[in-house]
Design a protein around this motif. Structure first.
Motif, PDB file in Angstrom:
ATOM      1  N   THR A   1       3.398   2.876  10.733  1.00 50.23           N
ATOM      2  CA  THR A   1       4.215   1.818  11.338  1.00 50.23           C
ATOM      3  C   THR A   1       5.597   1.763  10.700  1.00 50.23           C
ATOM      4  O   THR A   1       6.451   1.012  11.159  1.00 50.23           O
ATOM      5  N   ALA A   2       5.813   2.526   9.626  1.00 47.57           N
ATOM      6  CA  ALA A   2       7.118   2.586   8.943  1.00 47.57           C
ATOM      7  C   ALA A   2       7.579   1.227   8.420  1.00 47.57           C
ATOM      8  O   ALA A   2       8.773   0.927   8.428  1.00 47.57           O
ATOM      9  N   VAL A   3       6.663   0.409   7.968  1.00 47.43           N
ATOM     10  CA  VAL A   3       7.049  -0.790   7.203  1.00 47.43           C
ATOM     11  C   VAL A   3       7.816  -0.283   5.980  1.00 47.43           C
ATOM     12  O   VAL A   3       7.366   0.663   5.322  1.00 47.43           O
ATOM     13  N   PRO A   4       8.999  -0.860   5.700  1.00 53.34           N
ATOM     14  CA  PRO A   4       9.838  -0.316   4.611  1.00 53.34           C
ATOM     15  C   PRO A   4       9.066  -0.072   3.320  1.00 53.34           C
ATOM     16  O   PRO A   4       8.210  -0.861   2.932  1.00 53.34           O
ATOM     17  N   GLN A   5       9.391   1.029   2.674  1.00 55.25           N
ATOM     18  CA  GLN A   5       8.715   1.442   1.443  1.00 55.25           C
ATOM     19  C   GLN A   5       9.456   0.842   0.256  1.00 55.25           C
ATOM     20  O   GLN A   5      10.586   1.235  -0.017  1.00 55.25           O
ATOM     21  N   ILE A   6       8.824  -0.078  -0.460  1.00 54.04           N
ATOM     22  CA  ILE A   6       9.470  -0.635  -1.652  1.00 54.04           C
ATOM     23  C   ILE A   6       8.547  -0.466  -2.859  1.00 54.04           C
ATOM     24  O   ILE A   6       7.345  -0.281  -2.706  1.00 54.04           O
ATOM     25  N   GLY A   7       9.124  -0.511  -4.042  1.00 55.44           N
ATOM     26  CA  GLY A   7       8.331  -0.384  -5.269  1.00 55.44           C
ATOM     27  C   GLY A   7       8.064   1.064  -5.641  1.00 55.44           C
ATOM     28  O   GLY A   7       8.580   1.986  -5.014  1.00 55.44           O
ATOM     29  N   TYR A   8       7.234   1.246  -6.677  1.00 56.97           N
ATOM     30  CA  TYR A   8       6.932   2.601  -7.153  1.00 56.97           C
ATOM     31  C   TYR A   8       5.988   3.340  -6.214  1.00 56.97           C
ATOM     32  O   TYR A   8       5.912   4.555  -6.229  1.00 56.97           O
ATOM     33  N   GLY A   9       5.214   2.615  -5.393  1.00 51.15           N
ATOM     34  CA  GLY A   9       4.262   3.260  -4.504  1.00 51.15           C
ATOM     35  C   GLY A   9       3.076   3.808  -5.254  1.00 51.15           C
ATOM     36  O   GLY A   9       3.015   3.772  -6.482  1.00 51.15           O
ATOM     37  N   ALA A  10       2.109   4.325  -4.506  1.00 51.74           N
ATOM     38  CA  ALA A  10       0.883   4.833  -5.129  1.00 51.74           C
ATOM     39  C   ALA A  10       1.001   6.332  -5.386  1.00 51.74           C
ATOM     40  O   ALA A  10       1.215   6.771  -6.501  1.00 51.74           O
ATOM     41  N   VAL A  11       0.877   7.135  -4.352  1.00 54.83           N
ATOM     42  CA  VAL A  11       0.972   8.585  -4.491  1.00 54.83           C
ATOM     43  C   VAL A  11       1.854   9.106  -3.356  1.00 54.83           C
ATOM     44  O   VAL A  11       1.643   8.705  -2.216  1.00 54.83           O
ATOM     45  N   PRO A  12       2.829   9.990  -3.598  1.00 53.13           N
ATOM     46  CA  PRO A  12       3.280  10.467  -4.904  1.00 53.13           C
ATOM     47  C   PRO A  12       4.112   9.402  -5.595  1.00 53.13           C
ATOM     48  O   PRO A  12       4.468   8.398  -4.989  1.00 53.13           O
ATOM     49  N   TYR A  13       4.477   9.642  -6.856  1.00 57.20           N
ATOM     50  CA  TYR A  13       5.276   8.691  -7.609  1.00 57.20           C
ATOM     51  C   TYR A  13       6.539   8.351  -6.830  1.00 57.20           C
ATOM     52  O   TYR A  13       7.162   9.222  -6.246  1.00 57.20           O
ATOM     53  N   ASP A  14       6.887   7.065  -6.805  1.00 57.76           N
ATOM     54  CA  ASP A  14       8.133   6.650  -6.185  1.00 57.76           C
ATOM     55  C   ASP A  14       8.097   6.679  -4.649  1.00 57.76           C
ATOM     56  O   ASP A  14       9.116   6.572  -3.982  1.00 57.76           O
TER      57      ASP A  14
END
Ligand code: HEC
Ligand code: HEC
Length: 477
Positions: A316-329
């Motif tokens: 759905t392309a909800v904006p990606q924020i934070g470090y995330g899970a995998v991969p890093y960043d």
């Protein structure tokens, strides 16, 4: 059997009917009664389920375990740190803060960590978590195998967890998905485990066994909790005279926590009353919103059935924020489990029951309000273009957010081109957006907004504390 989805053919016929009906003014109640029949909705997603009550002895024990900081490596986090009933069964934060909080007892948007938000994702609510049949977590890494086609082999029975190779069952998963899930927060360093857990061995089982020994006051755990009454609580809840080594295992801890969580059933919504025949239960605007939700706006294609989710994964392309899970960043979501290109940036469809109180929204809490996330679901391109990537303070890592969000949008377009089910884009009037939001507000059980009604799920001061480590939350914005 609850029908969560309808066949594509029925769906097309249904859309055709709606278009045909659009020519003449149709009474919204008649229209909705047809929709309700077509989708075979009962209004009650708990029908036919055997869920525990909060007064049950095991749920009571589970509540004590859910609130104790003794299950964290440094005694500074509990399950409830991120899943408090007064915060909608989550923490009110975009990205959770577990161990190392500036003030471990402080919950809500005032909760801070000196290094910012280190947890990869937004905490989903524990409310109604006994209603999930197929997967837990945003990427479904705890999964019921019986319901899943065996894409990559595997043994096709039981519950898969991150402790086993994809599609293989974990023999230690326990009796249900919730119980299986509760084995993992304690082994995640940023959630509960911490970074200097003084004990031998580092794998999940070692950590769980060490925690059980601490709670049980036996073996290497003896004496780690100075005032420890857990054995009495376990013996009473399990109705057993067994000794601590036999009774207080991590499996028993997980089982009790699971019973507490599964007792959090909050489904008495205005929408349920409407589905069950009360035409007055929801407003005219909410009715228009429901008609859009099940019709032109296409929401029910994914937010299907009485639980408002088909438990599948979509981009759905909800904006990606934070470090995330995998991969890093970054965060590739379901792809990290399946390795299928179409799953890159796909996340599990959340339930919409009680969505009014589970803000912020999305797998990383990128949206603060219901209106914003609904606008995204209606038109991801315009929502991403309008998204303010500078809205957060430095506590949220945003270095590559915009680029990764654009990659997610590119994946969404690729999936559309391949005819893989994904979010479509349309234009709705502001009033129609309001109508959809008003419909979503009818999915709230009033209990989740009333502290007095939620009191049974929060240990009272009068309830004996088994270890003096109960998290008595304070709330501050
Ligand atoms: C630091 C905050 C934090 C703590 C502490 C924590 N959780 Fe969570 N919880 C999360 C986050 C974040 C997720 C989503 C992770 C993901 O999907 O990858 C989650 C997911 C869940 C889910 C899955 C819900 C769903 O809809 O799939 C359940 C159930 C849950 N947690 C229960 C627990 C229990 C039980 C404990 C204690 C043993 C616990 N949590 C401790 C933050 C936390
Ligand atoms: C193609 C499947 C799909 C369709 C169609 C869809 N959604 Fe969603 N929805 C999702 C997924 C997947 C997420 C989680 C996305 C994420 O976090 O990355 C989501 C998230 C949400 C959320 C946030 C809930 C939360 O707890 O974070 C809301 C609200 C929502 N959708 C409402 C709607 C509405 C209203 C519509 C119709 C206009 C709609 N959705 C259409 C799949 C879909």
């Amino acid at each position: 059997m609850i029908y969560r989805s309808i066949s594509t053919l029925k769906w097309l016929i249904f859309l055709g009917l709606l278009t045909a009906c659009g020519q003449t003014a149709v009474n919204p109640d008649e229209q909705l009664r047809d929709i309700i029949n077509m989708h075979q909705l009962t209004g009650d997603p708990s029908q036919g389920r055997d869920l525990p009550r909060i007064s049950d002895p095991l749920a009571q024990l589970g509540m004590q375990l859910f609130y104790t900081q003794a299950l964290s490596g440094a005694g500074d986090a509990a399950c409830v740190s991120c899943h408090h009933p007064l915060l909608g069964g989550d923490d009110g934060l975009p990205l959770s803060i577990g161990v190392g909080a500036a003030d471990p007892a402080l919950l809500g948007t005032g909760r801070k960590h000196p290094e910012g938000a280190l947890v990869a994702r937004n905490a989903p609510t524990t409310f109604n978590c006994g209603l999930w049949d197929e997967v837990m977590f945003w990427d479904g890494r705890v999964e019921s195998l019986g319901k899943t086609p065996l894409k990559n082999g595997g043994d096709g029975q039981g519950i898969h967890t991150p402790d086993r190779v994809f599609h293989y069952a974990d023999p230690e998963a326990g009796a249900n998905l919730v119980e299986a899930q509760s084995r993992f927060p304690v082994t995640a360093d940023v959630e509960m485990r911490g970074f200097d857990f003084g004990m031998s061995g580092h794998n999940g089982s070692d950590i769980r066994n060490a925690l059980a020994a601490n709670i049980g006051d036996y073996g290497d755990g003896a004496g780690t909790i100075p005032s420890n009454d857990w054995l009495l609580f376990f013996q009473s809840a399990f109705n057993s005279n067994a000794n601590a080594e036999d009774l207080i295992t991590y499996a028993a801890i997980a089982h009790a926590i699971g019973e507490y969580e599964r007792s959090q059933l909050f489904v008495e919504t205005a929408w349920k009353a409407y589905v069950q025949g009360d035409d007055e239960a929801i407003s005219a605007s909410a009715k228009q919103g429901a008609i859009l939700f099940y019709g032109r706006a296409g929401c029910a294609a994914c937010h299907a059935g009485d639980f408002f989710t088909d438990e599948q994964f979509y981009v759905t392309a909800v904006p990606q924020i934070g470090y995330g899970a995998v991969p890093y960043d970054d965060d590739w979501g379901r792809y990290s489990e399946t390795g299928d290109e179409v799953d890159r940036y796909a996340f599990r469809v959340p339930t919409l029951l009680n969505v009014e109180v589970t803000e912020p929204y999305g797998h990383d809490g990128a949206y603060q309000t219901l209106e914003e996330v609904v606008r995204h679901m209606v038109n991801p391109e315009t929502a991403v273009a309008a998204y303010d990537f500078n809205q957060f303070d430095s506590s949220i890592h945003m270095v590559n957010s915009k680029e990764h969000t654009e990659e997610a949008l590119a994946q969404l377009h690729e999936n559309r081109n391949k005819n893989v089910k994904t979010l479509m884009s349309m234009t709705l009037a502001d009033e129609e957006i309001d109508d959809i939001v008003n419909f979503l507000l009818t999915l709230t059980d009033p209990c989740v907004k009333e502290p007095a009604c939620l009191a049974p799920w929060i240990p009272s001061e009068l309830l004996p504390d088994p270890d003096g480590l109960r998290l008595d939350a304070i709330f501050q914005n």
